[in-house]
Design a protein around this motif. Structure first.
Motif, PDB file in Angstrom:
ATOM      1  N   LEU A  14       0.823  -1.201   0.000  1.00  0.00           N
ATOM      2  CA  LEU A  14       0.000   0.000   0.000  1.00  0.00           C
ATOM      3  C   LEU A  14       0.858   1.251   0.000  1.00  0.00           C
ATOM      4  O   LEU A  14       1.884   1.313   0.666  1.00  0.00           O
ATOM      5  CB  LEU A  14      -0.896   0.033   1.247  1.00  0.00           C
ATOM      6  N   ALA A  15       0.410   2.243  -0.722  1.00  0.00           N
ATOM      7  CA  ALA A  15       1.056   3.548  -0.693  1.00  0.00           C
ATOM      8  C   ALA A  15       0.262   4.419   0.270  1.00  0.00           C
ATOM      9  O   ALA A  15      -0.916   4.198   0.488  1.00  0.00           O
ATOM     10  CB  ALA A  15       1.062   4.161  -2.084  1.00  0.00           C
ATOM     11  N   ARG A  16       0.904   5.383   0.841  1.00  0.00           N
ATOM     12  CA  ARG A  16       0.239   6.284   1.780  1.00  0.00           C
ATOM     13  C   ARG A  16       0.143   7.668   1.179  1.00  0.00           C
ATOM     14  O   ARG A  16       1.093   8.197   0.656  1.00  0.00           O
ATOM     15  CB  ARG A  16       1.029   6.366   3.092  1.00  0.00           C
ATOM     16  N   SER A  29       5.494   6.484  -1.179  1.00  0.00           N
ATOM     17  CA  SER A  29       5.436   5.044  -1.407  1.00  0.00           C
ATOM     18  C   SER A  29       6.845   4.464  -1.360  1.00  0.00           C
ATOM     19  O   SER A  29       7.823   5.192  -1.196  1.00  0.00           O
ATOM     20  CB  SER A  29       4.778   4.781  -2.768  1.00  0.00           C
ATOM     21  N   PHE A  30       6.943   3.143  -1.526  1.00  0.00           N
ATOM     22  CA  PHE A  30       8.226   2.454  -1.528  1.00  0.00           C
ATOM     23  C   PHE A  30       8.261   1.416  -2.631  1.00  0.00           C
ATOM     24  O   PHE A  30       7.268   0.749  -2.894  1.00  0.00           O
ATOM     25  CB  PHE A  30       8.488   1.770  -0.175  1.00  0.00           C
ATOM     26  N   ARG A  37       9.706   6.636  -2.617  1.00  0.00           N
ATOM     27  CA  ARG A  37       9.220   7.376  -3.778  1.00  0.00           C
ATOM     28  C   ARG A  37       8.217   8.424  -3.316  1.00  0.00           C
ATOM     29  O   ARG A  37       7.376   8.165  -2.459  1.00  0.00           O
ATOM     30  CB  ARG A  37       8.516   6.453  -4.782  1.00  0.00           C
ATOM     31  N   PHE A  38       8.336   9.623  -3.907  1.00  0.00           N
ATOM     32  CA  PHE A  38       7.342  10.678  -3.740  1.00  0.00           C
ATOM     33  C   PHE A  38       6.629  10.805  -5.078  1.00  0.00           C
ATOM     34  O   PHE A  38       7.268  11.106  -6.092  1.00  0.00           O
ATOM     35  CB  PHE A  38       7.995  12.008  -3.365  1.00  0.00           C
ATOM     36  N   LEU A  39       5.327  10.587  -5.094  1.00  0.00           N
ATOM     37  CA  LEU A  39       4.563  10.617  -6.337  1.00  0.00           C
ATOM     38  C   LEU A  39       3.621  11.809  -6.356  1.00  0.00           C
ATOM     39  O   LEU A  39       2.856  12.025  -5.415  1.00  0.00           O
ATOM     40  CB  LEU A  39       3.733   9.333  -6.490  1.00  0.00           C
ATOM     41  N   GLU A  40       3.679  12.552  -7.428  1.00  0.00           N
ATOM     42  CA  GLU A  40       2.732  13.642  -7.686  1.00  0.00           C
ATOM     43  C   GLU A  40       1.906  13.204  -8.887  1.00  0.00           C
ATOM     44  O   GLU A  40       2.453  12.876  -9.934  1.00  0.00           O
ATOM     45  CB  GLU A  40       3.461  14.947  -7.981  1.00  0.00           C
ATOM     46  N   ILE A  41       0.590  13.176  -8.734  1.00  0.00           N
ATOM     47  CA  ILE A  41      -0.302  12.716  -9.789  1.00  0.00           C
ATOM     48  C   ILE A  41      -0.946  13.933 -10.452  1.00  0.00           C
ATOM     49  O   ILE A  41      -1.575  14.746  -9.778  1.00  0.00           O
ATOM     50  CB  ILE A  41      -1.415  11.797  -9.229  1.00  0.00           C
ATOM     51  N   SER A  67      16.092  11.758  -7.355  1.00  0.00           N
ATOM     52  CA  SER A  67      16.094  10.297  -7.508  1.00  0.00           C
ATOM     53  C   SER A  67      14.835   9.647  -6.948  1.00  0.00           C
ATOM     54  O   SER A  67      14.542   8.499  -7.267  1.00  0.00           O
ATOM     55  CB  SER A  67      17.329   9.692  -6.837  1.00  0.00           C
ATOM     56  N   THR A  68      14.065  10.361  -6.124  1.00  0.00           N
ATOM     57  CA  THR A  68      12.882   9.761  -5.513  1.00  0.00           C
ATOM     58  C   THR A  68      11.564  10.353  -5.987  1.00  0.00           C
ATOM     59  O   THR A  68      10.521   9.753  -5.804  1.00  0.00           O
ATOM     60  CB  THR A  68      12.939   9.888  -3.978  1.00  0.00           C
TER      61      THR A  68
END
Length: 106
Positions: A14-16, A29-30, A37-41, A67-68
């Motif tokens: 799961l991502a938070r 997330s990982f 990982r840092f995700l921007e949608i 890198s993340t």
């Protein structure tokens, strides 16, 4: 490490979602190997090249975490959504156009 609980988003699949706003990203997330990982949608109903807003905070967090940090582009959202990751660094994958300036009277 045995007996050690997994970090949020690691091991449980799961991502938070980021709770601290503005954090500069939507999801922390990982990867399976443990890399953070840092995700921007960024989502639009238009085509893949439809422009979208990238606030200064997100740009700065991306620059500080090359890198993340990932920008995931979701398009045709209401018509069979498709997705891809923007090429890193962001300056290589996006044409960034300044839109606002802070104006201070002299």
């Amino acid at each position: 490490m045995p007996g050690r609980p997994p970090r949020p988003g690691q091991g449980d699949g799961l991502a938070r979602r980021s709770r601290r706003r503005p954090s500069g990203y939507d999801i922390r997330s990982f990867e399976p190997g443990g890399e953070e990982r840092f995700l921007e949608i960024k989502t639009t109903n238009g085509h893949a090249r439809t422009r979208f807003w990238l606030p200064r905070t997100q740009y700065e967090v991306a620059a500080q975490n090359p890198s993340t940090y990932r920008v995931r582009r979701v398009f045709h959202f209401q018509n069979g959504a498709e997705m891809f990751d923007i090429k890193r660094p962001l300056d290589a994958g996006l044409r960034l156009i300044p839109d606002k300036y802070l104006a201070v009277p002299r």
